[in-house]
Motif scaffolding. Structure first.
Motif, PDB file in Angstrom:
ATOM      1  N   ASP A   1       0.814  -1.217   0.000  1.00  0.00           N
ATOM      2  CA  ASP A   1       0.000   0.000   0.000  1.00  0.00           C
ATOM      3  C   ASP A   1       0.847   1.266   0.000  1.00  0.00           C
ATOM      4  O   ASP A   1       0.343   2.353  -0.309  1.00  0.00           O
ATOM      5  N   ALA A   2       2.116   1.142   0.341  1.00  0.00           N
ATOM      6  CA  ALA A   2       2.992   2.315   0.372  1.00  0.00           C
ATOM      7  C   ALA A   2       3.567   2.655  -1.003  1.00  0.00           C
ATOM      8  O   ALA A   2       4.270   3.662  -1.152  1.00  0.00           O
ATOM      9  N   ALA A   3       3.277   1.828  -2.005  1.00  0.00           N
ATOM     10  CA  ALA A   3       3.783   2.107  -3.356  1.00  0.00           C
ATOM     11  C   ALA A   3       3.225   3.442  -3.846  1.00  0.00           C
ATOM     12  O   ALA A   3       2.033   3.728  -3.703  1.00  0.00           O
ATOM     13  N   SER A   4       4.086   4.253  -4.424  1.00  0.00           N
ATOM     14  CA  SER A   4       3.709   5.608  -4.826  1.00  0.00           C
ATOM     15  C   SER A   4       3.260   5.654  -6.283  1.00  0.00           C
ATOM     16  O   SER A   4       3.373   4.669  -7.028  1.00  0.00           O
ATOM     17  N   ALA A   5       2.768   6.825  -6.668  1.00  0.00           N
ATOM     18  CA  ALA A   5       2.391   7.029  -8.068  1.00  0.00           C
ATOM     19  C   ALA A   5       3.593   6.863  -8.979  1.00  0.00           C
ATOM     20  O   ALA A   5       3.482   6.312 -10.084  1.00  0.00           O
ATOM     21  N   GLU A   6       4.766   7.319  -8.528  1.00  0.00           N
ATOM     22  CA  GLU A   6       5.976   7.176  -9.333  1.00  0.00           C
ATOM     23  C   GLU A   6       6.336   5.710  -9.537  1.00  0.00           C
ATOM     24  O   GLU A   6       6.800   5.316 -10.616  1.00  0.00           O
ATOM     25  N   ASP A   7       6.124   4.894  -8.500  1.00  0.00           N
ATOM     26  CA  ASP A   7       6.421   3.461  -8.633  1.00  0.00           C
ATOM     27  C   ASP A   7       5.562   2.836  -9.732  1.00  0.00           C
ATOM     28  O   ASP A   7       6.062   2.090 -10.585  1.00  0.00           O
ATOM     29  N   TYR A   8       4.276   3.151  -9.712  1.00  0.00           N
ATOM     30  CA  TYR A   8       3.383   2.581 -10.725  1.00  0.00           C
ATOM     31  C   TYR A   8       3.651   3.182 -12.106  1.00  0.00           C
ATOM     32  O   TYR A   8       3.546   2.485 -13.126  1.00  0.00           O
ATOM     33  N   ALA A   9       3.991   4.469 -12.159  1.00  0.00           N
ATOM     34  CA  ALA A   9       4.292   5.094 -13.447  1.00  0.00           C
ATOM     35  C   ALA A   9       5.561   4.498 -14.048  1.00  0.00           C
ATOM     36  O   ALA A   9       5.639   4.265 -15.265  1.00  0.00           O
ATOM     37  N   ASP A  10       6.576   4.241 -13.198  1.00  0.00           N
ATOM     38  CA  ASP A  10       7.801   3.601 -13.690  1.00  0.00           C
ATOM     39  C   ASP A  10       7.508   2.193 -14.196  1.00  0.00           C
ATOM     40  O   ASP A  10       8.055   1.755 -15.217  1.00  0.00           O
ATOM     41  N   LEU A  11       6.648   1.485 -13.488  1.00  0.00           N
ATOM     42  CA  LEU A  11       6.261   0.142 -13.928  1.00  0.00           C
ATOM     43  C   LEU A  11       5.586   0.205 -15.293  1.00  0.00           C
ATOM     44  O   LEU A  11       5.936  -0.545 -16.216  1.00  0.00           O
ATOM     45  N   ALA A  12       4.628   1.112 -15.437  1.00  0.00           N
ATOM     46  CA  ALA A  12       3.916   1.232 -16.714  1.00  0.00           C
ATOM     47  C   ALA A  12       4.866   1.647 -17.834  1.00  0.00           C
ATOM     48  O   ALA A  12       4.794   1.125 -18.955  1.00  0.00           O
ATOM     49  N   GLY A  13       5.774   2.585 -17.541  1.00  0.00           N
ATOM     50  CA  GLY A  13       6.691   3.064 -18.571  1.00  0.00           C
ATOM     51  C   GLY A  13       7.592   1.970 -19.106  1.00  0.00           C
ATOM     52  O   GLY A  13       7.795   1.849 -20.324  1.00  0.00           O
ATOM     53  N   THR A  14       8.137   1.146 -18.219  1.00  0.00           N
ATOM     54  CA  THR A  14       9.006   0.063 -18.686  1.00  0.00           C
ATOM     55  C   THR A  14       8.204  -1.028 -19.397  1.00  0.00           C
ATOM     56  O   THR A  14       8.712  -1.677 -20.320  1.00  0.00           O
ATOM     57  N   MET A  15       6.954  -1.214 -19.004  1.00  0.00           N
ATOM     58  CA  MET A  15       6.105  -2.168 -19.727  1.00  0.00           C
ATOM     59  C   MET A  15       5.846  -1.682 -21.151  1.00  0.00           C
ATOM     60  O   MET A  15       5.856  -2.475 -22.102  1.00  0.00           O
ATOM     61  N   VAL A  16       5.616  -0.392 -21.302  1.00  0.00           N
ATOM     62  CA  VAL A  16       5.399   0.173 -22.635  1.00  0.00           C
ATOM     63  C   VAL A  16       6.653   0.007 -23.490  1.00  0.00           C
ATOM     64  O   VAL A  16       6.585  -0.374 -24.668  1.00  0.00           O
ATOM     65  N   LEU A  17       7.809   0.265 -22.908  1.00  0.00           N
ATOM     66  CA  LEU A  17       9.059   0.101 -23.649  1.00  0.00           C
ATOM     67  C   LEU A  17       9.291  -1.356 -24.019  1.00  0.00           C
ATOM     68  O   LEU A  17       9.759  -1.666 -25.123  1.00  0.00           O
ATOM     69  N   ALA A  18       8.965  -2.264 -23.119  1.00  0.00           N
ATOM     70  CA  ALA A  18       9.146  -3.687 -23.409  1.00  0.00           C
ATOM     71  C   ALA A  18       8.227  -4.145 -24.536  1.00  0.00           C
ATOM     72  O   ALA A  18       8.546  -5.096 -25.259  1.00  0.00           O
ATOM     73  N   ALA A  19       7.084  -3.468 -24.690  1.00  0.00           N
ATOM     74  CA  ALA A  19       6.123  -3.825 -25.740  1.00  0.00           C
ATOM     75  C   ALA A  19       6.332  -3.009 -27.008  1.00  0.00           C
ATOM     76  O   ALA A  19       5.454  -2.984 -27.876  1.00  0.00           O
ATOM     77  N   GLY A  20       7.457  -2.338 -27.116  1.00  0.00           N
ATOM     78  CA  GLY A  20       7.751  -1.582 -28.327  1.00  0.00           C
ATOM     79  C   GLY A  20       6.949  -0.308 -28.476  1.00  0.00           C
ATOM     80  O   GLY A  20       6.658   0.117 -29.597  1.00  0.00           O
ATOM     81  N   GLY A  21       6.567   0.315 -27.353  1.00  0.00           N
ATOM     82  CA  GLY A  21       5.805   1.555 -27.399  1.00  0.00           C
ATOM     83  C   GLY A  21       4.308   1.371 -27.314  1.00  0.00           C
ATOM     84  O   GLY A  21       3.553   2.347 -27.395  1.00  0.00           O
ATOM     85  N   TYR A  22       3.862   0.147 -27.119  1.00  0.00           N
ATOM     86  CA  TYR A  22       2.434  -0.165 -27.060  1.00  0.00           C
ATOM     87  C   TYR A  22       1.966  -0.177 -25.608  1.00  0.00           C
ATOM     88  O   TYR A  22       2.628  -0.748 -24.737  1.00  0.00           O
TER      89      TYR A  22
END
Length: 411
Positions: free
Chosen positions: A212-233
């Protein structure tokens, strides 16, 4: 579609027929000016008879007035007859002009539709387009499907020492998966290598460890690297991470950027445009998503049907560079001295970034400058270092990759 063209042609021909009838009729319904003169003259004759009856004028004077008025009546009547005879233009000319006008309507309308319309495309109401976009968003490929279409990760242009350090870090984290600091270091290291799948897996562990202590930045970093791993998707799984980030901080810039990107990818350029325009107005030139948005938002506005959008000027201070005095001195230098001066400015920028850090634009500028100077090895090293500095910052990494491409040192 055939019905559309039939109706369009019929309406155009009907409009041309109306123009033709109007041109043939001309001004036949309008009375000539001479007819009004005739009415006035006849009234004057009647007035003369009344004046004689009242004894206002003598019969001799009345006769002279009658002669003059009668002369004017004859002249006006002759002019009225001539106007009625020559008032309409030749019929053949009128028909030719009407035909030209009708053809212009048909040809011009068809050309305009061919340029701006979508020949062959069926009718699609706004609510149907919105429903189709929602269906496309709900049924779009998963993260795993997108990664399967992305080239596999291969480490290139990485020193053996750095690769060995990352391998040791992986081994240590495997033995201590709950080590938060280790997972954070691993996420940055994998992103610097370009191994974005491993990077977002480390970010997933970070979020799980923090709970529950995970911040918005933690989730944004997770999403950003997922997008990069999917080739921008932006996959459904990345969308979940973005929503978690925005739930914690609605102003998180990275999450807002990727949220707009998702809408653009799933048939809602109108929502994407609104999101990016608001984010652009809230951002500074140094924010990593500013330049990617500026590069795409005009096309996005066109797709969204916004015709009056003007990209605001980029109000950013100039990056450190040569002064007017430096430029004047450079003009008088020899080629060797000028090259030395440029090399000195590049060195100062490099030293400042190494000691004080800087924005992605400054790192990109250094990479470009080294490429121009022909120092490819150093440009490549700076590029690799910048990937470590901005690991997890997808927008910054995209700007740096573009600079590396220009310098000829992209992986």
């Amino acid at each position: 579609m055939t019905l559309f063209w039939i109706l369009t042609g019929a309406l155009t021909l009907a409009l041309g027929l109306l123009f033709t009838l109007a041109m043939l009729r001309g001004r036949t319904d309008a009375a000539p000016a001479e007819s009004f003169d005739l009415k006035v003259y006849r009234d004057q004759l009647a007035e003369v008879d009344r004046d004689v009856a009242r004894g206002v004028i003598s019969e001799g004077d009345a006769e002279r007035v009658r002669v003059e008025v009668s002369r004017r009546i004859l002249a006006a009547d002759a002019k009225a007859a001539q106007a009625a005879k020559g008032g309409s233009q030749p019929r053949r000319v009128t028909l030719a002009m009407a035909a030209i006008l009708t053809l212009a309507l048909l040809g011009g309308g068809a050309a305009l539709y061919w340029q701006l319309g979508a020949p062959g495309y069926g009718d699609l109401a706004l609510k149907d387009r919105i429903a189709m976009a929602k269906q496309a968003r709900d049924t779009r490929p998963s993260q795993a499907d997108a990664e399967a279409q992305t080239p596999a990760f291969t480490a290139t242009d990485v020193s053996p020492e750095y690769q060995q350090l990352v391998e040791r870090l992986r081994g240590a984290i495997k033995d201590r998966p709950e080590d938060l600091q280790g997972q954070q270091l691993l996420a940055r290291s994998e992103a610097a290598l370009g191994n974005y799948k491993a990077a977002y897996q480390a970010h997933q562990r970070i979020v799980a460890i923090k709970g529950d202590a995970a911040s918005a930045e933690d989730y944004a970093d997770l999403a950003g690297t997922m997008v990069l791993a999917a080739g921008g998707y932006v996959s459904p799984e990345a969308q979940v991470a973005l929503e978690a980030a925005l739930t914690r901080d609605r102003d998180n810039g990275a999450a807002r950027y990727y949220g707009g990107l998702m809408m653009a990818q799933t048939g809602r350029p109108d929502i994407a445009f609104r999101m990016w325009r608001e984010l652009l107005s809230d951002s500074t030139p140094d924010d990593p998503w500013t330049m990617p948005i500026r590069a795409q938002i005009e096309e996005l506005a066109f797709r969204a049907g916004v015709n009056n959008f003007t990209l605001p000027p980029l109000d950013t201070p100039a990056l450190p560079g040569p002064s007017q005095e430096d430029m004047a001195n450079a003009a008088e230098m020899s080629e060797g001295d000028r090259a030395s001066m440029i090399q000195g400015m590049v060195e100062r920028l490099s030293d400042r970034l190494a000691t004080e850090g800087g924005t992605p634009d400054e790192w990109a500028r250094l990479i470009n400058a080294l490429g121009v100077l022909g120092d490819a090895d150093r440009a490549r090293a700076i590029y690799l270092e910048s990937q470590t500095v901005f690991a997890g910052n997808a927008a910054a990494l995209a700007a740096l990759a573009a600079a590396a491409q220009n310098a000829g040192v992209a992986e």
